[in-house]
Design a protein around this motif. Sequence first.
Motif, PDB file in Angstrom:
ATOM      1  N   SER A   1       0.826  -1.214   0.000  1.00 15.84           N
ATOM      2  CA  SER A   1       0.000   0.000   0.000  1.00 15.84           C
ATOM      3  C   SER A   1       0.858   1.261   0.000  1.00 15.84           C
ATOM      4  CB  SER A   1      -0.951  -0.004   1.195  1.00 15.84           C
ATOM      5  OG  SER A   1      -0.219  -0.161   2.390  1.00 15.84           O
ATOM      6  N   GLY A   2       2.140   1.129   0.289  1.00 16.32           N
ATOM      7  CA  GLY A   2       3.005   2.312   0.251  1.00 16.32           C
ATOM      8  C   GLY A   2       4.451   1.926   0.506  1.00 16.32           C
ATOM      9  N   VAL A   3       5.357   2.751   0.001  1.00 13.74           N
ATOM     10  CA  VAL A   3       6.786   2.511   0.244  1.00 13.74           C
ATOM     11  C   VAL A   3       7.382   3.837   0.680  1.00 13.74           C
ATOM     12  CG1 VAL A   3       8.991   1.826  -0.794  1.00 13.74           C
ATOM     13  CG2 VAL A   3       6.878   0.751  -1.586  1.00 13.74           C
ATOM     14  N   SER A   4       8.037   3.873   1.849  1.00 12.75           N
ATOM     15  CA  SER A   4       8.705   5.132   2.206  1.00 12.75           C
ATOM     16  C   SER A   4      10.210   4.929   2.286  1.00 12.75           C
ATOM     17  CB  SER A   4       8.144   5.742   3.482  1.00 12.75           C
ATOM     18  OG  SER A   4       7.915   4.758   4.422  1.00 12.75           O
ATOM     19  N   ILE A   5      10.876   5.900   1.705  1.00  7.25           N
ATOM     20  CA  ILE A   5      12.331   5.808   1.542  1.00  7.25           C
ATOM     21  C   ILE A   5      12.961   6.916   2.377  1.00  7.25           C
ATOM     22  CG2 ILE A   5      14.175   5.835  -0.206  1.00  7.25           C
ATOM     23  CD1 ILE A   5      11.637   5.661  -2.177  1.00  7.25           C
ATOM     24  N   PRO A   6      14.050   6.615   3.101  1.00 10.35           N
ATOM     25  CA  PRO A   6      14.698   7.681   3.866  1.00 10.35           C
ATOM     26  C   PRO A   6      15.247   8.771   2.943  1.00 10.35           C
ATOM     27  CG  PRO A   6      15.982   5.648   3.948  1.00 10.35           C
ATOM     28  CD  PRO A   6      14.728   5.331   3.217  1.00 10.35           C
ATOM     29  N   ALA A   7      15.355   9.977   3.465  1.00  9.78           N
ATOM     30  CA  ALA A   7      15.851  11.091   2.647  1.00  9.78           C
ATOM     31  C   ALA A   7      17.259  10.788   2.149  1.00  9.78           C
ATOM     32  CB  ALA A   7      15.864  12.360   3.486  1.00  9.78           C
ATOM     33  N   VAL A   8      17.603  11.346   1.001  1.00 12.39           N
ATOM     34  CA  VAL A   8      18.926  11.123   0.408  1.00 12.39           C
ATOM     35  C   VAL A   8      19.999  11.497   1.427  1.00 12.39           C
ATOM     36  CG1 VAL A   8      20.482  11.806  -1.475  1.00 12.39           C
ATOM     37  CG2 VAL A   8      18.014  11.667  -1.877  1.00 12.39           C
ATOM     38  N   GLY A   9      20.984  10.626   1.567  1.00 15.63           N
ATOM     39  CA  GLY A   9      22.100  10.908   2.468  1.00 15.63           C
ATOM     40  C   GLY A   9      21.853  10.445   3.891  1.00 15.63           C
ATOM     41  N   SER A  10      20.597  10.167   4.251  1.00 17.59           N
ATOM     42  CA  SER A  10      20.360   9.730   5.629  1.00 17.59           C
ATOM     43  C   SER A  10      20.319   8.206   5.677  1.00 17.59           C
ATOM     44  CB  SER A  10      19.050  10.309   6.147  1.00 17.59           C
ATOM     45  OG  SER A  10      17.982   9.763   5.420  1.00 17.59           O
ATOM     46  N   SER A  11      20.629   7.662   6.850  1.00 12.96           N
ATOM     47  CA  SER A  11      20.550   6.207   6.979  1.00 12.96           C
ATOM     48  C   SER A  11      19.096   5.864   7.309  1.00 12.96           C
ATOM     49  CB  SER A  11      21.506   5.733   8.071  1.00 12.96           C
ATOM     50  OG  SER A  11      21.152   6.364   9.266  1.00 12.96           O
ATOM     51  N   GLY A  12      18.844   4.655   7.651  1.00 12.34           N
ATOM     52  CA  GLY A  12      17.463   4.264   7.936  1.00 12.34           C
ATOM     53  C   GLY A  12      16.982   3.321   6.873  1.00 12.34           C
ATOM     54  N   SER A  13      15.864   2.679   7.182  1.00  6.15           N
ATOM     55  CA  SER A  13      15.427   1.623   6.283  1.00  6.15           C
ATOM     56  C   SER A  13      14.311   2.089   5.355  1.00  6.15           C
ATOM     57  CB  SER A  13      14.977   0.427   7.111  1.00  6.15           C
ATOM     58  OG  SER A  13      14.033   0.865   8.037  1.00  6.15           O
ATOM     59  N   VAL A  14      14.113   1.273   4.333  1.00  3.99           N
ATOM     60  CA  VAL A  14      12.975   1.473   3.435  1.00  3.99           C
ATOM     61  C   VAL A  14      11.807   0.735   4.081  1.00  3.99           C
ATOM     62  CG1 VAL A  14      12.062   0.941   1.140  1.00  3.99           C
ATOM     63  CG2 VAL A  14      14.489   1.513   1.421  1.00  3.99           C
ATOM     64  N   ASP A  15      10.692   1.418   4.237  1.00  6.00           N
ATOM     65  CA  ASP A  15       9.536   0.760   4.850  1.00  6.00           C
ATOM     66  C   ASP A  15       8.487   0.450   3.802  1.00  6.00           C
ATOM     67  OD1 ASP A  15      10.293   0.506   7.535  1.00  6.00           O
ATOM     68  OD2 ASP A  15      10.146   2.695   7.715  1.00  6.00           O
ATOM     69  N   ILE A  16       8.135  -0.823   3.746  1.00  9.71           N
ATOM     70  CA  ILE A  16       7.117  -1.250   2.782  1.00  9.71           C
ATOM     71  C   ILE A  16       5.845  -1.536   3.572  1.00  9.71           C
ATOM     72  CG2 ILE A  16       6.541  -2.915   0.969  1.00  9.71           C
ATOM     73  CD1 ILE A  16       9.560  -3.569   0.788  1.00  9.71           C
ATOM     74  N   ALA A  17       4.834  -0.705   3.346  1.00  8.54           N
ATOM     75  CA  ALA A  17       3.564  -0.898   4.056  1.00  8.54           C
ATOM     76  C   ALA A  17       2.687  -1.837   3.239  1.00  8.54           C
ATOM     77  CB  ALA A  17       2.872   0.446   4.233  1.00  8.54           C
ATOM     78  N   LEU A  18       2.037  -2.770   3.929  1.00  7.35           N
ATOM     79  CA  LEU A  18       1.199  -3.749   3.239  1.00  7.35           C
ATOM     80  C   LEU A  18      -0.275  -3.497   3.559  1.00  7.35           C
ATOM     81  CD1 LEU A  18       3.368  -6.941   3.828  1.00  7.35           C
ATOM     82  CD2 LEU A  18       3.446  -5.317   1.961  1.00  7.35           C
ATOM     83  N   ALA A  19      -1.115  -3.967   2.642  1.00  8.08           N
ATOM     84  CA  ALA A  19      -2.544  -3.670   2.754  1.00  8.08           C
ATOM     85  C   ALA A  19      -3.187  -4.291   3.996  1.00  8.08           C
ATOM     86  CB  ALA A  19      -3.254  -4.152   1.494  1.00  8.08           C
ATOM     87  N   ASP A  20      -2.546  -5.314   4.584  1.00  7.36           N
ATOM     88  CA  ASP A  20      -3.136  -5.920   5.787  1.00  7.36           C
ATOM     89  C   ASP A  20      -2.726  -5.178   7.061  1.00  7.36           C
ATOM     90  OD1 ASP A  20      -0.495  -6.598   6.113  1.00  7.36           O
ATOM     91  OD2 ASP A  20      -0.799  -8.768   6.074  1.00  7.36           O
ATOM     92  N   GLY A  21      -2.050  -4.036   6.901  1.00 13.08           N
ATOM     93  CA  GLY A  21      -1.684  -3.221   8.059  1.00 13.08           C
ATOM     94  C   GLY A  21      -0.281  -3.499   8.579  1.00 13.08           C
ATOM     95  N   SER A  22       0.346  -4.579   8.098  1.00  7.68           N
ATOM     96  CA  SER A  22       1.714  -4.875   8.546  1.00  7.68           C
ATOM     97  C   SER A  22       2.707  -4.117   7.667  1.00  7.68           C
ATOM     98  CB  SER A  22       1.974  -6.384   8.472  1.00  7.68           C
ATOM     99  OG  SER A  22       1.910  -6.802   7.124  1.00  7.68           O
ATOM    100  N   SER A  23       3.991  -4.240   8.000  1.00 10.22           N
ATOM    101  CA  SER A  23       5.000  -3.596   7.154  1.00 10.22           C
ATOM    102  C   SER A  23       6.298  -4.397   7.214  1.00 10.22           C
ATOM    103  CB  SER A  23       5.236  -2.154   7.600  1.00 10.22           C
ATOM    104  OG  SER A  23       5.814  -2.157   8.878  1.00 10.22           O
ATOM    105  N   GLU A  24       7.161  -4.131   6.265  1.00 13.39           N
ATOM    106  CA  GLU A  24       8.478  -4.770   6.213  1.00 13.39           C
ATOM    107  C   GLU A  24       9.528  -3.670   6.129  1.00 13.39           C
ATOM    108  OE1 GLU A  24       9.306  -7.948   6.357  1.00 13.39           O
ATOM    109  OE2 GLU A  24       7.305  -8.843   6.221  1.00 13.39           O
ATOM    110  N   SER A  25      10.550  -3.760   6.987  1.00 15.47           N
ATOM    111  CA  SER A  25      11.662  -2.804   6.942  1.00 15.47           C
ATOM    112  C   SER A  25      12.842  -3.468   6.260  1.00 15.47           C
ATOM    113  CB  SER A  25      12.094  -2.445   8.358  1.00 15.47           C
ATOM    114  OG  SER A  25      11.318  -1.413   8.819  1.00 15.47           O
TER     115      SER A  25
END
Length: 413
Positions: free
Chosen positions: A209-233
């Motif tokens: 349902s969505g993918v959020s990417i950390p700002a350029v140059g910053s560390s952190g993970s890509v978060d993949i949001a799923l339609a069942d409410g869970s997510s994967e980092s």
Amino acid sequence: MQTVVIVGASLAGTRAAETLRDEGFDGSIVLVGAEEHLPYDRPPLSKQYLSGEWSVERLALIGDGELADLGIETRMATAAVGVDSGAHLVLLDDGSTLPYDGLVIATGARPRMIPGLVADGTRLHTIRSLDDSRRLAEHVRSGRVLGVIGGGFLGSEVASVAAENGADVVVIERASTPMGDVLGAQVGADMAELMREKGVRLRTGVSVSGVSIPAVGSSGSVDIALADGSSESVDAALIAIGAVPNIEWLANSGLQIEDGLVCDRTLFAGDSIVGAGDVVRIRLIDGTIARRSEHWTSAAEQGQRAAHNLLAGRDAATEFDSVPYVWSDQFGVRIETFGRPRPDDEIERFAVAADAPAGVYLHRRDGLVTGCIGLAATRSIVGLRRHVHKGGSLDDAAEVLGAAVPSAMGSAR
Ligand SMILES: Cc1cc2nc3c(=O)[nH]c(=O)nc-3n(C[C@H](O)[C@H](O)[C@H](O)COP(=O)(O)OP(=O)(O)OC[C@H]3O[C@@H](n4cnc5c(N)ncnc54)[C@H](O)[C@@H]3O)c2cc1C
């Protein structure tokens, strides 16, 4: 015909150029390609090249020497931006034009993206080109967490390489099994089991349902949001949700463009214009337009047929009539399909070896064999392509299989 211009310097375009020479064309051939690299092969990009097993030299479809020997002029790093079919001109992005007597359109396809996202090649990836594969290689190794969005052939192949190299891999597929739309539920389930055995986490039956990417140059993970409410980092995500054809440049060409370049069964798209490869959709005898093929063997064979027909002329052109063949290497198994197996066909499985998941699945519609899927069964199914072509019976197909592998007889389940 004095000059043939080929737009798209990859598999279909290269095969077309070679065929023109093989068939005695001695005029000028100009091969135009948007990429800076000379033509290279794509299948290893998600397999041997991605894993580091093959060097870049092994990918070459044709080298400088052969191009020179065949008298093929290349215009690399140059995109065609239009065709004036009345004046027989191809317009290039450097402002120049190329006159043609015959034109081959072989511009292939590019990855489909999730709307609103851009693959930056660092955290968010797609895989189509050599450069894509190089960038992705960084994430298919131990210590990395890779999220693969789309469990089709490409996504599954990358997951296989990544898992084998020690990465932590999660595949997210909205259907109930990976590759199920091509392989059907039964084979898809067999492959899912194998993927899990090899350490891949499979999230099936759920969409992103969505993918959020950390700002350029910053560390952190890509978060993949799923339609069942869970997510994967994950450290990086690969988007492998299919391909779209490279057709925008043909918008004002007067050619029929419908999610691809529409060609007749001889691959003619217009006067002195033929199409070949992943960009093409063929208008069938009943007037419907087939899906784009998007597989290696069709692209190569269409390149050859298109060039042959261009030389023969429209009146003498012969149909492109070939049984589709597709292979994929993943998790130690070669998957092969012949014909057009559909998930809703009647399916009969033949075991061809003691080890699961080796097997041959024959697909039937209206009593005739229309397709075949082999898992780790190359030797058994090699004779079936002709059989599928003529639409033979299940008994005949079983006989072909039995001749190759006697143990296949009578072992249907
Ligand atoms: C990673 C990967 C793995 C694959 N593995 C398998 C496999 O295991 N088995 C299988 O059967 N198939 C596989 N395929 C599919 C197979 O590689 C394709 O079917 C084949 O590459 C299609 O060839 P093509 O020449 O039609 O198009 P493409 O290979 O897409 O080439 C088209 C070329 O045209 C260029 N171009 C586009 N627009 C323009 C323009 N306006 N002007 C100039 N040039 C332009 C593009 O840059 C590109 O170089 C794989 C594909 C990929 C990406």
